[in-house]
Design a protein around this motif. Structure first.
Motif, mmCIF file in Angstrom:
data_model
loop_
_atom_site.group_PDB
_atom_site.id
_atom_site.type_symbol
_atom_site.label_atom_id
_atom_site.label_comp_id
_atom_site.label_asym_id
_atom_site.label_seq_id
_atom_site.Cartn_x
_atom_site.Cartn_y
_atom_site.Cartn_z
ATOM 1 N N LEU A 85 1.873 -29.950 -54.345
ATOM 2 C CA LEU A 85 0.579 -29.790 -53.694
ATOM 3 C C LEU A 85 -0.196 -31.109 -53.620
ATOM 4 C CD1 LEU A 85 -0.685 -26.325 -54.982
ATOM 5 C CD2 LEU A 85 0.150 -26.919 -52.694
ATOM 6 N N SER A 131 1.074 -20.499 -44.985
ATOM 7 C CA SER A 131 0.243 -21.416 -45.752
ATOM 8 C C SER A 131 1.032 -21.936 -46.952
ATOM 9 C CB SER A 131 -1.021 -20.699 -46.244
ATOM 10 O OG SER A 131 -1.681 -21.479 -47.233
ATOM 11 N N TYR A 133 -0.073 -22.572 -49.678
ATOM 12 C CA TYR A 133 -0.583 -21.919 -50.891
ATOM 13 C C TYR A 133 0.045 -20.546 -51.108
ATOM 14 C CZ TYR A 133 -3.969 -25.661 -51.181
ATOM 15 O OH TYR A 133 -4.545 -26.903 -51.303
ATOM 16 N N ARG A 140 7.620 -24.820 -52.354
ATOM 17 C CA ARG A 140 6.770 -25.993 -52.115
ATOM 18 C C ARG A 140 7.525 -27.289 -52.409
ATOM 19 N NH1 ARG A 140 1.707 -23.710 -55.560
ATOM 20 N NH2 ARG A 140 0.854 -22.246 -54.012
#
Length: 232
Positions: A85, A131, A133, A140
């Motif tokens: 992230l 997304s 998230y 990710r």
């Protein structure tokens, strides 16, 4: 080829030494770096692509000095952080890959086409428009690898890329890294992952205290920490 030429890092001219002067040439396809927290592992990795510059000596990647040719070095060295992230900045994975491709001056349509190809290559095209998230930690991290590798760097540097992952995603990321054409230098606390390399460096207190075959390096690290496998 990555060359450390008496490269050292201090916090300031009279401050703490984060990395003692290092003479080192890395030519192997896979190099793992292990050592205690705060030992200097991440400092060494950040020197490779110019995220950090040496306060003494120099570092060169394929002949390009990181201090004087920083932009060229960053184009040829991709960096993957522990937490994806910290480098996934767009709302979706497709947009992140397209953003990475902008350095190649492609048309918008060509960027979209290439992004789809890259996401398929990494097996995450079905996640392209979700997304970031909403993705799992493993998804990710694979996306972060796809974004960095989209521009086809010659070298990939990965700072503990499996630390935040469960066992299944740890195995996925390790398998993906093992199949790359790029030279890869990575830090890890997973000693099984360290054994995937061709050469391993053990770092302690800002010094390389062992440099050699991964099996011997892991044994040296266990001796250093006083942690030996059960039954040894």
């Amino acid at each position: 080829m990555i060359e450390f030429r008496a490269a050292a890092v201090r916090t300031h001219p009279e401050g703490r030494i984060l990395l003692h002067p290092l003479e080192l040439t890395l030519t192997e396809q896979r190099v793992s770096v292990i050592g205690p927290n705060g030992s200097g592992k991440s400092t060494l990795l950040r020197l490779i692509n110019g995220l950090l510059l040496p306060t003494q000596g120099s570092v060169a990647v394929h002949g390009s000095d990181t201090a004087t040719m920083g932009r060229a070095v960053r184009r040829s060295v991709g960096f993957v952080f522990t937490d994806p992230l910290s480098q996934l900045v767009m709302p979706t994975g497709r947009e992140d890959v397209e953003l990475s491709l902008r350095t190649q001056r492609l048309s918008q349509a060509e960027r979209r086409r290439r992004a789809g190809q890259i996401l398929r290559r990494f097996g995450i095209e079905h996640l392209a428009d979700r997304s970031t998230y909403d993705l799992s930690g493993g998804e990710r991290q694979i996306l972060a690898l796809a974004v960095v590798l989209a521009v086809e760097p010659r070298v990939l540097v990965a700072d503990e890329p499996t630390t935040l992952l469960d066992l299944r995603n740890d195995a996925r990321v390790r398998s993906l890294i093992a199949g790359l054409d790029q030279q890869v230098v990575f830090t890890t606390h997973n000693l099984d992952f360290a054994l995937d390399a061709d050469r391993t460096l053990v770092i302690d207190d800002g010094r390389v205290v062992f440099d050699g075959p991964p099996v011997d390096a892991v044994d040296r690290y266990r001796d250093l920490t006083g942690c030996t496998p059960a039954g040894s």
